[in-house]
Design an enzyme around this catalytic site. Sequence first.
Site, mmCIF file in Angstrom:
data_model
loop_
_atom_site.group_PDB
_atom_site.id
_atom_site.type_symbol
_atom_site.label_atom_id
_atom_site.label_comp_id
_atom_site.label_asym_id
_atom_site.label_seq_id
_atom_site.Cartn_x
_atom_site.Cartn_y
_atom_site.Cartn_z
ATOM 1 N N ARG A 43 0.401 -2.534 10.291
ATOM 2 C CA ARG A 43 -0.997 -2.445 9.892
ATOM 3 C C ARG A 43 -1.266 -3.203 8.604
ATOM 4 N NH1 ARG A 43 -2.134 3.050 6.834
ATOM 5 N NH2 ARG A 43 -0.243 3.250 5.618
ATOM 6 N N THR B 18 6.946 -1.854 -3.374
ATOM 7 C CA THR B 18 6.814 -2.503 -2.074
ATOM 8 C C THR B 18 6.303 -3.933 -2.204
ATOM 9 O OG1 THR B 18 6.351 -0.379 -1.064
ATOM 10 C CG2 THR B 18 5.683 -2.328 0.181
ATOM 11 N N LYS C 93 8.833 -5.605 2.991
ATOM 12 C CA LYS C 93 8.366 -5.412 4.358
ATOM 13 C C LYS C 93 8.725 -6.636 5.192
ATOM 14 C CE LYS C 93 6.372 -1.366 3.957
ATOM 15 N NZ LYS C 93 6.885 -0.198 4.703
ATOM 16 N N GLU D 294 15.477 -0.245 6.830
ATOM 17 C CA GLU D 294 14.730 0.908 7.317
ATOM 18 C C GLU D 294 14.040 0.589 8.637
ATOM 19 O OE1 GLU D 294 12.689 3.082 4.090
ATOM 20 O OE2 GLU D 294 10.999 3.219 5.471
ATOM 21 N N ASP E 284 12.884 5.988 9.568
ATOM 22 C CA ASP E 284 11.632 6.432 8.952
ATOM 23 C C ASP E 284 10.725 6.973 10.063
ATOM 24 O OD1 ASP E 284 9.310 6.890 7.588
ATOM 25 O OD2 ASP E 284 8.987 4.850 6.897
ATOM 26 N N LYS F 61 9.080 11.900 4.609
ATOM 27 C CA LYS F 61 7.708 11.743 4.104
ATOM 28 C C LYS F 61 6.945 13.011 4.459
ATOM 29 C CE LYS F 61 7.502 6.720 4.506
ATOM 30 N NZ LYS F 61 7.049 5.593 5.341
ATOM 31 N N ASP G 73 5.791 4.573 -4.622
ATOM 32 C CA ASP G 73 4.945 3.628 -5.353
ATOM 33 C C ASP G 73 3.498 3.591 -4.891
ATOM 34 O OD1 ASP G 73 5.579 2.558 -2.874
ATOM 35 O OD2 ASP G 73 5.709 0.491 -3.590
HETATM 36 MG MG MG Z 1 9.157 2.787 6.248
#
Ligand code: MG
Length: 358
Positions: free
Chosen positions: A24, A134, A161, A217, A242, A266, A321
């Site tokens: 996204r 990130t 990413k 990840e 994740d 999370k 973050d």
């Molecule tokens: Mg992740």
Amino acid sequence: MKITDITTTLLTIPLTTTFKTALRSVDSVENVLVKVHTDSNLIGFGSAAPTAVITGETVASIVGGIKHIRDNLIDMEVNDVELLFTRLNRCIVGNMSAKAAVDMAVYDLFSKSLDLPLYRLLGGLYSTVETDITISLDSLEKMARESKEKTARGFSILKVKVGGDPDLDIRRLEVIHQAVEENVRIRIDANQGWTAKEAVYVSRELESKNIPIELMEQPVPARDYEGLRFVRENVSMPVYADESVFSPEDALELVRMNAVDGLNIKLMKCGGIYNGLKIAAIAESAGIGCMIGSMMECHVSVTAAAHLAASRSIISKYDLDAPLFCSKNPALGGITYNGSDVCLPEGGGLGIEALIEA
Ligand code: MG
């Protein structure tokens, strides 16, 4: 102290820069701010941010979920912690972010009533933790420039990413590696963007180019546990789940399959601190690693995640973050940032004195 009401308000916070992953691209974060009211003068604070592509929840579903949870928790004693969290988790299936917002507000109330910072009540291990920062998925030039800027500002762990075209992702990591100092640690997050074979290919190429990566990840789609195991067995860098791990039951299954080297907790996925503690205990018992992260969320819920992170020795990697990308902070109090250090507040509960809702 009885729960008399649970109310929500909505707050959209523009981001300071666009946040882009393989899943996204967002320019603002919508928050559902939660207050758990009691028959005392104490109010518990919480928040949830929807990430429809990961949790399946939207603002409307979170508000609706919290309304349902409210009807189930009304008149309950906050001190009946186990009973309360059991009912919170059983009164509605799914709706993990809605549950998380209420869960953290109840923990806030309970620890406030004992006049203890939540992280101290939970174990009190650290008063600061070091977050990564990130680097959004973008052009080679932009990712290299951002990596340079952010490490110059004192961040020594990058969460990069990836998850696009594998060869382009390798190039991305090459230019970032060249742009930053040797001591900078690089974590990569593909957000489900690769196949298992692509993940192995990328990992081996990075190794042959002597680009050290601290961990990888979620290389493959969330439900592809076999794929995760294939990657883990064929690469030398640690592989973390994740999007594959929401619940303690997911964590157990991943452990049973020997599919991962670590789990990223999370609150928006697992339903809050109560379940987060269980996942941390599973990771610890299984001898694998544990990281705490957040979605794109505001200071309120990331403060709750930081309290959990600071209380557990097994949680040793921190991706907290998100508030640094938010153009405003709805919490009076809560965590503060000193460079890459996330500093825990010493007030009771979450350490949030009020929510600024406009
Ligand atoms: Mg992740």
